[in-house]
Design a protein around this motif. Structure first.
Motif, PDB file in Angstrom:
ATOM      1  N   UNK A   7     -11.597   8.999  12.772  1.00 11.97           N
ATOM      2  CA  UNK A   7     -12.177  10.294  12.424  1.00 11.97           C
ATOM      3  C   UNK A   7     -12.194  10.509  10.914  1.00 11.97           C
ATOM      4  N   UNK A   8     -11.356   9.794  10.188  1.00 10.89           N
ATOM      5  CA  UNK A   8     -11.354   9.876   8.724  1.00 10.89           C
ATOM      6  C   UNK A   8     -12.469   9.022   8.117  1.00 10.89           C
ATOM      7  N   UNK A   9     -13.069   8.170   8.901  1.00  6.48           N
ATOM      8  CA  UNK A   9     -14.025   7.193   8.370  1.00  6.48           C
ATOM      9  C   UNK A   9     -15.456   7.621   8.661  1.00  6.48           C
ATOM     10  N   UNK A  10     -16.384   7.166   7.819  1.00  6.22           N
ATOM     11  CA  UNK A  10     -17.799   7.396   8.113  1.00  6.22           C
ATOM     12  C   UNK A  10     -18.188   6.628   9.370  1.00  6.22           C
ATOM     13  N   UNK A  11     -19.398   6.855   9.890  1.00  6.01           N
ATOM     14  CA  UNK A  11     -19.794   6.221  11.150  1.00  6.01           C
ATOM     15  C   UNK A  11     -19.623   4.704  11.136  1.00  6.01           C
ATOM     16  N   UNK A  12     -19.913   4.075   9.992  1.00  7.66           N
ATOM     17  CA  UNK A  12     -19.668   2.642   9.881  1.00  7.66           C
ATOM     18  C   UNK A  12     -18.664   2.425   8.752  1.00  7.66           C
ATOM     19  N   UNK A  13     -17.690   1.598   9.026  1.00  3.42           N
ATOM     20  CA  UNK A  13     -16.592   1.436   8.076  1.00  3.42           C
ATOM     21  C   UNK A  13     -16.056   0.008   8.157  1.00  3.42           C
ATOM     22  N   UNK A  14     -15.299  -0.358   7.133  1.00  5.80           N
ATOM     23  CA  UNK A  14     -14.650  -1.669   7.128  1.00  5.80           C
ATOM     24  C   UNK A  14     -13.197  -1.518   7.555  1.00  5.80           C
ATOM     25  N   UNK A  15     -12.608  -2.626   7.923  1.00 10.38           N
ATOM     26  CA  UNK A  15     -11.196  -2.573   8.302  1.00 10.38           C
ATOM     27  C   UNK A  15     -10.329  -2.201   7.102  1.00 10.38           C
ATOM     28  N   UNK A  16     -10.791  -2.553   5.910  1.00  7.10           N
ATOM     29  CA  UNK A  16     -10.052  -2.134   4.723  1.00  7.10           C
ATOM     30  C   UNK A  16      -9.996  -0.625   4.596  1.00  7.10           C
ATOM     31  N   UNK A  17     -11.112   0.036   4.872  1.00  8.24           N
ATOM     32  CA  UNK A  17     -11.117   1.502   4.817  1.00  8.24           C
ATOM     33  C   UNK A  17     -10.196   2.085   5.872  1.00  8.24           C
ATOM     34  N   UNK A  18     -10.239   1.503   7.064  1.00  9.46           N
ATOM     35  CA  UNK A  18      -9.369   1.998   8.133  1.00  9.46           C
ATOM     36  C   UNK A  18      -7.906   1.828   7.750  1.00  9.46           C
ATOM     37  N   UNK A  19      -7.603   0.700   7.114  1.00 18.13           N
ATOM     38  CA  UNK A  19      -6.217   0.479   6.688  1.00 18.13           C
ATOM     39  C   UNK A  19      -5.800   1.507   5.645  1.00 18.13           C
ATOM     40  N   UNK A  20      -6.719   1.864   4.763  1.00 16.92           N
ATOM     41  CA  UNK A  20      -6.412   2.890   3.759  1.00 16.92           C
ATOM     42  C   UNK A  20      -6.025   4.214   4.411  1.00 16.92           C
ATOM     43  N   UNK A  21      -6.663   4.527   5.540  1.00 23.03           N
ATOM     44  CA  UNK A  21      -6.303   5.750   6.254  1.00 23.03           C
ATOM     45  C   UNK A  21      -4.835   5.699   6.657  1.00 23.03           C
ATOM     46  N   UNK A  22      -4.457   4.612   7.292  1.00 24.15           N
ATOM     47  CA  UNK A  22      -3.059   4.489   7.724  1.00 24.15           C
ATOM     48  C   UNK A  22      -2.116   4.536   6.534  1.00 24.15           C
ATOM     49  N   UNK A  23      -2.462   3.844   5.477  1.00 23.43           N
ATOM     50  CA  UNK A  23      -1.555   3.794   4.337  1.00 23.43           C
ATOM     51  C   UNK A  23      -1.422   5.168   3.673  1.00 23.43           C
ATOM     52  N   UNK A  24      -2.531   5.903   3.618  1.00 26.05           N
ATOM     53  CA  UNK A  24      -2.481   7.216   2.975  1.00 26.05           C
ATOM     54  C   UNK A  24      -1.680   8.206   3.813  1.00 26.05           C
ATOM     55  N   UNK A  25      -1.889   8.203   5.103  1.00 26.97           N
ATOM     56  CA  UNK A  25      -1.195   9.171   5.948  1.00 26.97           C
ATOM     57  C   UNK A  25       0.279   8.812   6.088  1.00 26.97           C
ATOM     58  N   UNK A  26       0.570   7.543   6.255  1.00 25.13           N
ATOM     59  CA  UNK A  26       1.961   7.136   6.426  1.00 25.13           C
ATOM     60  C   UNK A  26       2.690   6.999   5.093  1.00 25.13           C
ATOM     61  N   UNK A  27       1.939   6.830   4.018  1.00 28.02           N
ATOM     62  CA  UNK A  27       2.577   6.615   2.736  1.00 28.02           C
ATOM     63  C   UNK A  27       3.261   5.262   2.621  1.00 28.02           C
ATOM     64  N   UNK A  28       2.763   4.269   3.325  1.00 30.79           N
ATOM     65  CA  UNK A  28       3.353   2.929   3.317  1.00 30.79           C
ATOM     66  C   UNK A  28       2.249   1.888   3.181  1.00 30.79           C
ATOM     67  N   UNK A  29       2.460   0.873   2.366  1.00 28.87           N
ATOM     68  CA  UNK A  29       1.487  -0.219   2.346  1.00 28.87           C
ATOM     69  C   UNK A  29       1.649  -1.083   3.588  1.00 28.87           C
TER      70      UNK A  29
END
Lengths: 251, 251
Positions: free
Chosen positions: B170-192
């Motif tokens: 839901x944080x990503x545009x309709x088409x996204x890369x796995x890198x963008x998806x990973x950024x979501x997790x890293x930003x919300x969790x605060x962990x690389x």
DNA sequence: CCTTTTATAGTCGACCTGACTATTAAAAGG
DNA sequence: CCTTTTAATAGTCAGGTCGACTATAAAAGG
């Protein structure tokens, strides 16, 4: 809240005045669950008045002017169950139900809570005239208002909580066996679990359960006496205790 | 609700009359989160009136007489963000806040929601006079009312949802890369997170993401072009994508 | 005493995980 | 044009966890 305030000022009404003639009644509803004889039961009260006179409903009631929803839920729980130790009970907010028309008389917004009890006191006529009873979960159907849905939501939520939190011990008495704990999971999830594997996972989760000092065991049962445990200090479960055979559901 | 009705009748007041002079105002509050440049941002509005004039607050507003809290939240979201496609947005109820005194003027019960947006339209003055802005999560402090707590609860909830649901898309545009998806997790969790392992887990979860047909790739970036994905049909994640190094917390 | 019942211990292969290395394909910069 | 940089993707490997299953222990009932 808050963002709307400028508009209220602009249209010439005081904040309170504008909404005083469109008040919302706020209530709490309680899904109080327990385990009796290995099956999930829910506390219901019988309605004496219209609407839904004679139907069963979740216990609950209106917020008093100076109490929070949590306070109101705890008060209602004490009144309806007659329990004394309500102060130590784990009450969890489930969800708020606000659809217009869910109460035919007026606009009612209801904050629903779940509570988990060890096998509970049999008799409870409730402080209020209404009759109260423990009903097996599967027989709690066609409840008043939207309480069928609230109850279903509560069960879903509890099932999820069992995976990730130590909530299951709330269904158990202060000292319990791993067999009793497993019954909690099986009753809520509706699935039989493998005993040795369940045991391994529970004991592997740090802080979930702690053995009763002295190696106390529960005798008098059928087979080999079981070791007794108490709830541990942890609140969350790592690793989580996932239910079996759940595949990706689209819902 | 419901269980209390007999008492109301007994004391000689009609249900509606008894509570009309102790009305509760019911509002919704929105924690609208998005990702900008790899960091979590939240939508805030500036208050023009007392109390808390000049302070930032979560957007929200009063329920209208004929709408549910969900409807009100969606309406407010549309008004405050100026977004057109609010109908397709995932709104999730967070919790209801009902402590007496949380609004100094009157008794206000507020149903809080979370909403997740892909990187959002820059300008939004809100339909209501109030100014609205995207603020980095870490700078959103000392908000009006109890909104600090609501915002913190929202982040905690979202973090948990990322483990067990497909909400991250839901944080990503309709088409996204796995890198963008990973950024979501890293930003919300605060962990690389480790990229190859993240990739393996995401692709292993059935229905989480689906490759864009034709093997489309995102070019124009720095390194090797990344494959594009869309959100898959699943809503829940199996197996869950657990955050690293969480040990049993007692809280 | 022998069967039944329940608790507990242990085993084994499949799978998953975290940590890590290697390769590929683009852009950027001389 | 070639080298460097950057990011995506593939692959490896040891350790841990999982589900399924077998084995043993300790009580009650006949």
């Amino acid at each position: 809240m808050g963002g709307e305030l400028p508009r209220e000022e602009h249209d010439g009404h005081g904040t309170y005045d504008k909404y005083a003639h469109e008040p919302f009644a706020v209530t709490v509803d309680l899904a109080v669950l327990t385990l009796r004889g290995g099956t999930l039961h829910v506390l219901l009260v019988e309605r004496g008045q219209e609407p839904y006179a004679g139907r069963w409903a979740l216990p609950g009631g209106f917020l008093l002017p100076d109490e929070s929803a949590e306070d109101a839920a705890r008060r209602e729980l004490a009144e309806e169950t007659g329990l004394a130790d309500v102060s130590g009970l784990r009450l969890e907010q489930l969800r708020t139900y606000s659809e217009p028309g869910r109460d035919p008389r007026m606009r009612v917004v209801s904050v629903a809570f779940t509570a988990l009890l060890p096998d509970a006191p049999e008799a409870h006529g409730g402080g209020d005239a209404a009759q109260a009873r423990w009903v097996p979960y599967d027989e709690a159907r066609e409840l008043a208002f939207d309480h069928d849905r609230i109850l279903a939501d509560a069960r879903t939520r509890i099932g999820d909580r069992l995976e990730n939190t130590c909530a299951a011990t709330a269904f158990c008495p202060p000292e319990f066996t791993l067999g009793e704990l497993q019954q909690v999971y099986e009753a809520v999830w509706g699935t039989p679990l493998d005993r040795p594997n369940f045991r391994r996972k529970v004991l592997a989760a740090p802080g979930f359960v702690a053995p009763v000092p002295g190696g106390a065991r529960l005798t008098g049962g059928r087979g080999k006496p079981a070791a007794l445990y108490r709830a541990g200090p942890a609140a969350t479960l790592h690793p989580p205790l996932l239910r079996p055979q759940r595949e990706g559901r689209t819902t």
